[in-house]
Design a protein around this motif. Sequence first.
Motif, PDB file in Angstrom:
ATOM      1  N   LYS A   1       0.829  -1.202   0.000  1.00  0.00           N
ATOM      2  CA  LYS A   1       0.000   0.000   0.000  1.00  0.00           C
ATOM      3  C   LYS A   1       0.863   1.252   0.000  1.00  0.00           C
ATOM      4  O   LYS A   1       0.596   2.210  -0.741  1.00  0.00           O
ATOM      5  CB  LYS A   1      -0.909  -0.008   1.234  1.00  0.00           C
ATOM      6  N   GLU A   2       1.906   1.268   0.818  1.00  0.00           N
ATOM      7  CA  GLU A   2       2.772   2.446   0.893  1.00  0.00           C
ATOM      8  C   GLU A   2       3.596   2.639  -0.368  1.00  0.00           C
ATOM      9  O   GLU A   2       3.817   3.767  -0.812  1.00  0.00           O
ATOM     10  CB  GLU A   2       3.693   2.345   2.110  1.00  0.00           C
TER      11      GLU A   2
ATOM     12  N   LYS B   1       4.337   5.660  -5.452  1.00  0.00           N
ATOM     13  CA  LYS B   1       4.326   5.707  -6.904  1.00  0.00           C
ATOM     14  C   LYS B   1       3.368   6.775  -7.398  1.00  0.00           C
ATOM     15  O   LYS B   1       3.685   7.532  -8.319  1.00  0.00           O
ATOM     16  CB  LYS B   1       3.923   4.338  -7.465  1.00  0.00           C
ATOM     17  N   THR B   2       2.204   6.873  -6.757  1.00  0.00           N
ATOM     18  CA  THR B   2       1.207   7.861  -7.160  1.00  0.00           C
ATOM     19  C   THR B   2       1.700   9.276  -6.912  1.00  0.00           C
ATOM     20  O   THR B   2       1.579  10.159  -7.757  1.00  0.00           O
ATOM     21  CB  THR B   2      -0.109   7.633  -6.387  1.00  0.00           C
TER      22      THR B   2
ATOM     23  N   ARG C   1       6.240   7.871 -10.213  1.00  0.00           N
ATOM     24  CA  ARG C   1       7.162   6.827 -10.651  1.00  0.00           C
ATOM     25  C   ARG C   1       6.440   5.785 -11.503  1.00  0.00           C
ATOM     26  O   ARG C   1       5.255   5.560 -11.336  1.00  0.00           O
ATOM     27  CB  ARG C   1       7.802   6.141  -9.441  1.00  0.00           C
ATOM     28  N   LYS C   2       7.201   5.151 -12.367  1.00  0.00           N
ATOM     29  CA  LYS C   2       6.644   4.098 -13.213  1.00  0.00           C
ATOM     30  C   LYS C   2       7.382   2.804 -12.915  1.00  0.00           C
ATOM     31  O   LYS C   2       8.539   2.631 -13.289  1.00  0.00           O
ATOM     32  CB  LYS C   2       6.782   4.472 -14.686  1.00  0.00           C
ATOM     33  N   TYR C   3       6.736   1.909 -12.200  1.00  0.00           N
ATOM     34  CA  TYR C   3       7.316   0.599 -11.951  1.00  0.00           C
ATOM     35  C   TYR C   3       6.210  -0.405 -11.687  1.00  0.00           C
ATOM     36  O   TYR C   3       5.098  -0.032 -11.350  1.00  0.00           O
ATOM     37  CB  TYR C   3       8.313   0.620 -10.783  1.00  0.00           C
ATOM     38  N   ASN C   4       6.552  -1.645 -11.849  1.00  0.00           N
ATOM     39  CA  ASN C   4       5.609  -2.740 -11.614  1.00  0.00           C
ATOM     40  C   ASN C   4       5.780  -3.212 -10.176  1.00  0.00           C
ATOM     41  O   ASN C   4       6.842  -3.711  -9.804  1.00  0.00           O
ATOM     42  CB  ASN C   4       5.873  -3.877 -12.590  1.00  0.00           C
ATOM     43  N   ILE C   5       4.756  -3.033  -9.345  1.00  0.00           N
ATOM     44  CA  ILE C   5       4.835  -3.377  -7.928  1.00  0.00           C
ATOM     45  C   ILE C   5       5.177  -4.854  -7.730  1.00  0.00           C
ATOM     46  O   ILE C   5       5.760  -5.242  -6.711  1.00  0.00           O
ATOM     47  CB  ILE C   5       3.509  -3.026  -7.209  1.00  0.00           C
ATOM     48  N   ASN C   6       4.844  -5.687  -8.714  1.00  0.00           N
ATOM     49  CA  ASN C   6       5.100  -7.128  -8.590  1.00  0.00           C
ATOM     50  C   ASN C   6       6.523  -7.523  -8.985  1.00  0.00           C
ATOM     51  O   ASN C   6       6.904  -8.687  -8.850  1.00  0.00           O
ATOM     52  CB  ASN C   6       4.103  -7.907  -9.459  1.00  0.00           C
TER      53      ASN C   6
ATOM     54  N   TRP D   1       4.632  11.313   2.516  1.00  0.00           N
ATOM     55  CA  TRP D   1       4.175   9.942   2.788  1.00  0.00           C
ATOM     56  C   TRP D   1       5.145   9.215   3.712  1.00  0.00           C
ATOM     57  O   TRP D   1       4.719   8.380   4.512  1.00  0.00           O
ATOM     58  CB  TRP D   1       3.986   9.181   1.481  1.00  0.00           C
ATOM     59  N   ASN D   2       6.459   9.509   3.606  1.00  0.00           N
ATOM     60  CA  ASN D   2       7.427   8.858   4.488  1.00  0.00           C
ATOM     61  C   ASN D   2       7.122   9.135   5.955  1.00  0.00           C
ATOM     62  O   ASN D   2       7.181   8.247   6.809  1.00  0.00           O
ATOM     63  CB  ASN D   2       8.847   9.359   4.181  1.00  0.00           C
TER      64      ASN D   2
END
Length: 203
Positions: free
Chosen positions: A101-102, A107-108, A112-117, A150-151
């Motif tokens: 979730k964090e 990313k939002t 950033r552009k990355y695949n969480i998986n 967010w941190n």
Amino acid sequence: SSWNSWSEQSLHIGNYYGAIEEFIHLKGEKQFLVADSSTLSGPDSSLDTINIIRSAAAYYALGVLWDNGYMYLQSWSKNNKYFYELYTLLNSCTSVEDIIKELERRKTIEGRKYNINKLDCLDFSYPNHMAADIILANPDEIPVWESNRWNIEYAQSLITKLNARMPEGSEPLHIPKIILSQYPDRQNILWTCGTWVKMSKSD
């Protein structure tokens, strides 16, 4: 007290208006962590003596180490031991779902552009790693950019969890207050090179 850290790379104008300007005007004790033993550091990013000196010189030149300000290394004496003990404790009270979730939230916010998986374990450890740095310093106030908020909010949520698990009669951990720049247009300073992304030392 206030807490923050910068990498070995040079500070830029976005760093100044996003947070450092607030550091200069803070009253009371000001703490600055040099993250020289980060789990995210590799051979190309770890801090050496020269870069530590450069970081200290930059802060001193900007005036943030004057008037009750000081820096300390993450690896110094007992700090490093306490850091990893706290990091392990945070991992024990954090679910995989919380971490995902964090990371999605980051990313939002940062675009950033990355695949969480497809994240590696070092990326996956980042939220609790950063939270341990924040909680260990036990700050009252933390100046941050909006994109890094967010941190701190994540660390605040972990402090609440830890306080709920403390034995009866224990002194609860302090939840730090977030300080954002009083100028909204300075909270996300973009590059002027046409990319329309936030200024970054890595770029």
